[in-house]
Scaffold this motif. Structure first.
Motif, mmCIF file in Angstrom:
data_model
loop_
_atom_site.group_PDB
_atom_site.id
_atom_site.type_symbol
_atom_site.label_atom_id
_atom_site.label_comp_id
_atom_site.label_asym_id
_atom_site.label_seq_id
_atom_site.Cartn_x
_atom_site.Cartn_y
_atom_site.Cartn_z
ATOM 1 N N TRP A 1 1.049 -1.170 -0.135
ATOM 2 C CA TRP A 1 0.024 0.080 0.085
ATOM 3 C C TRP A 1 0.800 1.353 0.065
ATOM 4 N N PHE A 2 1.062 1.758 -1.082
ATOM 5 C CA PHE A 2 1.709 2.921 -1.230
ATOM 6 C C PHE A 2 0.872 4.249 -1.245
ATOM 7 N N LEU A 3 1.424 5.229 -1.216
ATOM 8 C CA LEU A 3 0.667 6.804 -1.195
ATOM 9 C C LEU A 3 -0.239 6.876 -2.294
ATOM 10 N N ASP A 4 0.109 6.357 -3.407
ATOM 11 C CA ASP A 4 -0.622 6.800 -4.644
ATOM 12 C C ASP A 4 -1.299 5.346 -5.104
ATOM 13 N N ARG A 5 -1.178 4.394 -4.795
ATOM 14 C CA ARG A 5 -1.689 2.998 -5.139
ATOM 15 C C ARG A 5 -1.548 1.878 -4.122
ATOM 16 N N ILE A 6 -2.258 0.758 -4.507
ATOM 17 C CA ILE A 6 -2.257 -0.596 -3.487
ATOM 18 C C ILE A 6 -1.812 -1.634 -4.627
ATOM 19 N N GLU A 7 -0.620 -2.136 -4.540
ATOM 20 C CA GLU A 7 -0.269 -3.314 -5.443
ATOM 21 C C GLU A 7 -0.762 -4.586 -4.898
ATOM 22 N N ILE B 1 -4.100 -0.933 -8.074
ATOM 23 C CA ILE B 1 -5.286 -0.117 -7.880
ATOM 24 C C ILE B 1 -4.995 1.216 -7.499
ATOM 25 N N ARG B 2 -5.053 2.405 -8.237
ATOM 26 C CA ARG B 2 -4.664 3.508 -8.128
ATOM 27 C C ARG B 2 -5.702 4.414 -7.278
ATOM 28 N N ARG B 3 -5.011 5.314 -6.375
ATOM 29 C CA ARG B 3 -5.852 5.932 -5.475
ATOM 30 C C ARG B 3 -6.805 6.977 -6.276
ATOM 31 N N ARG B 4 -7.881 7.335 -5.542
ATOM 32 C CA ARG B 4 -8.888 8.411 -6.125
ATOM 33 C C ARG B 4 -8.129 9.675 -5.885
ATOM 34 N N ARG B 5 -8.088 10.511 -7.222
ATOM 35 C CA ARG B 5 -7.619 11.625 -7.272
ATOM 36 C C ARG B 5 -8.571 12.600 -6.463
#
Length: 267
Positions: A183-189, A263-267
């Motif tokens: 779980w990164f700042l901008d996405r979840i792998e 899965i990319r974070r909602r902008r």
């Protein structure tokens, strides 16, 4: 490579699926029979059927493919150890989920939270979903309406579907790798060991209606436990929830030996 792997799987198709192979080093003592009675059996078989059947416990285990006869003994199957085993990791060192929450965009960034989540199937799924819920921050969106809409960075249903898919479709054979959630700042792998299987290929992966099961009996177990409502719709459901929450499109990187869902974070 790909061709060799498919030939091996074709040869294997004539045999029983790996998830109901007997584990000759295991005994019925390696199964948590209390967990079986308390949670797995009632989830899998209607109570009136259990009462009518008058089967021995071994016969009940066998009817759900958790044990099988081997050299005259009741012997746990792969499915038995993964679903109601006292120590699934003792037989499958990769049967866990590695969770990492990172403070930046790369694996080298500081770790905010780390957990190795293991245990019998139901327990592992429950714990990973609790972990995901605990990390889901909600950004408040102040719309022009008097009521502000609370939108999470990621829709929980999409995360659940992709993580469940990773556990269901992974290979337990020939690897000690866990399912990994980064779980990164901008996405979840979400990394799942084992590439596409059967009629699913690199090119048609994720297409609606194209599905196959490396672990068909594990799939049935997840359905019995309430983690799969309908086979083959997990990815579609995740896509729908991401669109509704205004997240970017779900992405997959499919290789011979693993599948990465992004899965990319909602902008």
């Amino acid at each position: 490579g790909e061709v060799e792997r498919r030939l091996t799987e074709k040869r294997r198709a004539k045999e029983a699926p790996f998830d109901i192979h007997c584990l000759t080093l295991a005994t019925v003592d390696d199964l948590d029979l209390d967990l079986f009675r308390r949670s797995y059996l009632p989830a899998s078989v209607a109570s009136d059927v259990i009462e009518q059947n008058q089967r021995t416990e071994e016969e009940q285990l066998a009817s759900l493919r958790l044990v099988s006869r081997h050299s005259g003994q009741w012997t746990p199957t792969v499915l038995g150890v993964l679903t109601v085993g006292k120590d699934p990791l003792g037989f499958f060192p990769g049967a866990y989920i590695q969770f990492l929450r990172l403070a930046g965009l790369d694996l080298s960034d500081p770790v905010k939270d780390a957990a190795d989540i293991s245990g019998p199937l139901h327990e592992m799924l429950r714990r990973v979903e609790e972990k995901l819920k605990a990390h889901l921050g909600t950004a408040r969106e102040f719309a022009s309406t008097p009521v502000d809409i609370a939108r999470p960075d990621y829709p929980m249903v999409a995360l659940q579907q992709i993580v469940r898919n990773a556990i269901l479709h992974r290979t337990y054979e020939g690897t000690h790798a866990p399912v990994r959630i980064y779980w990164f700042l901008d996405r979840i792998e979400i990394h799942s060991p084992g590439g596409p299987f059967g009629q699913v290929t690199k090119t048609n992966f994720g297409n609606p209606g194209i599905t196959d099961y490396r672990n068909p009996h594990l799939a049935e177990a997840m359905k019995n436990l309430g983690y799969v409502q309908k086979f083959g719709v997990g990815i579609e459901l995740a896509r729908k929830e991401l669109a509704k929450n205004q997240n970017p499109l779900l992405e997959f990187q499919v290789e011979d030996s693993r599948v990465l869902a992004l899965i990319r974070r909602r902008r």
